[in-house]
Design a protein around this motif. Structure first.
Motif, mmCIF file in Angstrom:
data_model
loop_
_atom_site.group_PDB
_atom_site.id
_atom_site.type_symbol
_atom_site.label_atom_id
_atom_site.label_comp_id
_atom_site.label_asym_id
_atom_site.label_seq_id
_atom_site.Cartn_x
_atom_site.Cartn_y
_atom_site.Cartn_z
ATOM 1 N N GLY A 120 0.872 -1.173 0.000
ATOM 2 C CA GLY A 120 0.000 0.000 0.000
ATOM 3 C C GLY A 120 0.902 1.214 0.000
ATOM 4 O O GLY A 120 2.077 1.109 0.387
ATOM 5 N N SER A 121 0.383 2.374 -0.430
ATOM 6 C CA SER A 121 1.236 3.557 -0.351
ATOM 7 C C SER A 121 1.433 3.897 1.125
ATOM 8 O O SER A 121 0.522 3.712 1.943
ATOM 9 C CB SER A 121 0.591 4.725 -1.103
ATOM 10 O OG SER A 121 -0.680 4.956 -0.564
ATOM 11 N N ARG A 122 2.650 4.366 1.466
ATOM 12 C CA ARG A 122 2.928 4.723 2.864
ATOM 13 C C ARG A 122 2.307 6.086 3.154
ATOM 14 O O ARG A 122 2.624 7.070 2.492
ATOM 15 C CB ARG A 122 4.437 4.752 3.123
ATOM 16 C CG ARG A 122 4.814 5.235 4.519
ATOM 17 C CD ARG A 122 6.285 5.075 4.779
ATOM 18 N NE ARG A 122 6.622 3.658 4.812
ATOM 19 C CZ ARG A 122 6.460 2.870 5.883
ATOM 20 N NH1 ARG A 122 5.990 3.364 7.001
ATOM 21 N NH2 ARG A 122 6.766 1.599 5.827
ATOM 22 N N ILE A 123 1.408 6.124 4.121
ATOM 23 C CA ILE A 123 0.759 7.383 4.487
ATOM 24 C C ILE A 123 1.647 8.100 5.495
ATOM 25 O O ILE A 123 2.088 7.499 6.482
ATOM 26 C CB ILE A 123 -0.624 7.128 5.150
ATOM 27 C CG1 ILE A 123 -1.453 6.099 4.353
ATOM 28 C CG2 ILE A 123 -1.388 8.424 5.327
ATOM 29 C CD1 ILE A 123 -1.762 6.469 2.952
ATOM 30 N N ASP A 124 1.911 9.376 5.232
ATOM 31 C CA ASP A 124 2.758 10.168 6.118
ATOM 32 C C ASP A 124 1.882 10.705 7.255
ATOM 33 O O ASP A 124 1.242 11.745 7.110
ATOM 34 C CB ASP A 124 3.392 11.312 5.300
ATOM 35 C CG ASP A 124 4.336 12.125 6.166
ATOM 36 O OD1 ASP A 124 4.714 11.643 7.254
ATOM 37 O OD2 ASP A 124 4.675 13.246 5.755
ATOM 38 N N THR A 125 1.821 9.961 8.350
ATOM 39 C CA THR A 125 0.944 10.333 9.459
ATOM 40 C C THR A 125 1.512 9.806 10.767
ATOM 41 O O THR A 125 2.206 8.793 10.778
ATOM 42 C CB THR A 125 -0.472 9.734 9.250
ATOM 43 O OG1 THR A 125 -1.272 10.029 10.402
ATOM 44 C CG2 THR A 125 -0.447 8.219 9.089
ATOM 45 N N ARG A 126 1.184 10.516 11.885
ATOM 46 C CA ARG A 126 1.560 9.952 13.189
ATOM 47 C C ARG A 126 0.408 9.126 13.764
ATOM 48 O O ARG A 126 0.540 8.477 14.796
ATOM 49 C CB ARG A 126 1.978 11.067 14.153
ATOM 50 C CG ARG A 126 0.876 12.022 14.543
ATOM 51 C CD ARG A 126 1.433 13.185 15.379
ATOM 52 N NE ARG A 126 0.585 14.354 15.283
ATOM 53 C CZ ARG A 126 -0.327 14.698 16.175
ATOM 54 N NH1 ARG A 126 -0.522 13.993 17.244
ATOM 55 N NH2 ARG A 126 -1.064 15.781 16.000
ATOM 56 N N HIS A 127 -0.727 9.122 13.072
ATOM 57 C CA HIS A 127 -1.917 8.457 13.624
ATOM 58 C C HIS A 127 -1.978 6.984 13.200
ATOM 59 O O HIS A 127 -2.781 6.600 12.348
ATOM 60 C CB HIS A 127 -3.176 9.221 13.201
ATOM 61 C CG HIS A 127 -3.177 10.629 13.710
ATOM 62 N ND1 HIS A 127 -3.068 10.934 15.055
ATOM 63 C CD2 HIS A 127 -3.222 11.819 13.059
ATOM 64 C CE1 HIS A 127 -3.064 12.242 15.221
ATOM 65 N NE2 HIS A 127 -3.150 12.804 14.014
ATOM 66 N N THR A 128 -1.077 6.207 13.781
ATOM 67 C CA THR A 128 -1.010 4.775 13.441
ATOM 68 C C THR A 128 -1.172 3.912 14.695
ATOM 69 O O THR A 128 -0.752 2.766 14.720
ATOM 70 C CB THR A 128 0.332 4.432 12.764
ATOM 71 O OG1 THR A 128 1.392 4.848 13.647
ATOM 72 C CG2 THR A 128 0.477 5.098 11.418
ATOM 73 N N HIS A 129 -1.789 4.473 15.721
ATOM 74 C CA HIS A 129 -1.977 3.699 16.948
ATOM 75 C C HIS A 129 -2.979 2.562 16.697
ATOM 76 O O HIS A 129 -4.083 2.792 16.208
ATOM 77 C CB HIS A 129 -2.496 4.628 18.055
ATOM 78 C CG HIS A 129 -2.805 3.907 19.321
ATOM 79 N ND1 HIS A 129 -1.917 3.047 19.926
ATOM 80 C CD2 HIS A 129 -3.913 3.897 20.102
ATOM 81 C CE1 HIS A 129 -2.470 2.554 21.029
ATOM 82 N NE2 HIS A 129 -3.677 3.048 21.144
ATOM 83 N N GLY A 130 -2.547 1.345 16.974
ATOM 84 C CA GLY A 130 -3.450 0.202 16.835
ATOM 85 C C GLY A 130 -3.506 -0.398 15.441
ATOM 86 O O GLY A 130 -4.388 -1.218 15.152
#
Ligand SMILES: Nc1ncnc2c1ncn2[C@@H]1O[C@H](COP(=O)(O)OP(=O)(O)O)[C@@H](O)[C@H]1O
Ligand SMILES: Cc1ncc(COP(=O)(O)OP(=O)(O)O)c(N)n1
Length: 271
Positions: free
Chosen positions: A200-210
């Motif tokens: 998948g394309s890598r999403i530039d985000t800090r919201h990867t909890h869980g």
């Protein structure tokens, strides 16, 4: 009509983004009735884990007995198991019920660094639980521990998957979320014969909890509905991609993913 039912054996995340809460949301979104056996209570939010309160191993086993003897279980996933005692109790119940659709997410350390598995529990995880798994879903640091080697390349990831498969799981999925050098998020699968990748394309985000909890719960949900393992993993990859792409942006730290994004996308496409 038969109702597909999935059980998560994992820890509670008070913040709702990981653990039992993420699993039940994922089951529900994929049309599966969710049940839980809680192994530990964590005091947690998007800023990190502030407390861990494990339950006695018997509590996990008794919750599994309660749902297994009454409601029935089409698939089970394990997440945070915390101790060797809990792992042994959980593996014992899975074996006693003869459950086959078993997804093991070998949760060890939360992204903020808190230990969710005691160090001396790794042997029990490898020797008691992995032999019962249809799918095991380590991230790269977890795969390094399970395989006993460093992973710096895709070749080393393949070697690690090969070593982990020797413990008995039918499929190994080494997730690529931690390979931040890549502009894609690439998950490696190994079914004992051949290697494959899901990208998948890598999403530039800090919201990867869980993300790991949600991904493994989606695999379990699809197995509960009767999907073959390959298809279950493919759907789970699409589910987590949509959940990260549409993350909610809530909380002051690493926030939760969006568990209803996959369903919204499907409903939008059907209109
Ligand atoms: N930034 C990202 N963009 C797209 N997919 C991601 C990203 N981070 C993680 N993923 C995907 O989320 C799933 C969970 O991966 P990972 O973050 O490695 O697990 P864990 O939460 O156990 O550390 C995998 O399918 C991985 O490819
Ligand atoms: C209760 C609980 N279980 C598991 C985790 C780890 O979740 P994971 O999907 O690996 O995501 P991060 O916490 O690492 O962001 C958890 N945090 N809490």
């Amino acid at each position: 009509m038969s109702i597909p039912k999935a059980l998560t054996v994992a820890g509670s995340d008070s913040g709702g983004g990981a653990g039992i809460q993420a699993d039940i949301k994922t089951f529900q979104e994929l049309g599966v009735f969710g049940m839980s056996a809680i192994t530990a209570i964590t005091v947690q939010n998007t800023l990190g884990v502030q407390g861990v309160y494990p339950l006695p191993a018997a509590a996990a086993a008794e919750q599994m007995d309660a749902v297994g003897t009454d409601l029935g279980v089409d698939a089970v996933k394990t997440g945070m198991l915390f101790s060797a005692d809990i792992i042994e109790a959980v593996a014992g119940r899975i074996a006693a019920f003869g459950w086959r659709n078993v997804v093991v997410d070998p949760v060890m350390v939360a992204k903020g660094g808190a230990r969710l598995l005691q160090q001396d529990a790794v042997d029990a995880l490898k020797n008691k639980l992995l032999p019962l798994a249809a799918v095991v879903t380590p991230n790269i640091p977890e795969a390094e521990v399970l395989a006993g080697m460093a992973i710096r390349s895709m070749e080393e990831r393949c070697e690690a998957a090969y070593r982990i498969a020797a413990y008995g799981p039918a499929m190994v999925v080494i997730k690529g979320g931690h390979d931040e050098a890549s502009d894609k998020a690439v998950d490696l699968t190994f079914d004992g014969k051949s290697f494959s990748t899901l990208e998948g394309s890598r999403i530039d985000t800090r919201h990867t909890h869980g993300t790991g909890c949600t991904f493994s719960a989606a695999i379990a949900a699809e197995l509960a509905k009767g999907s073959p393992v390959n298809e279950a993993v493919r759907t789970a990859r699409e589910f987590i991609q949509a959940a990260i792409e549409n993350a909610l942006g809530i909380g002051g730290g690493s926030g939760p993913t969006n568990h209803w994004a996959y369903r919204s996308q499907k409903e939008g496409a059907a209109r």
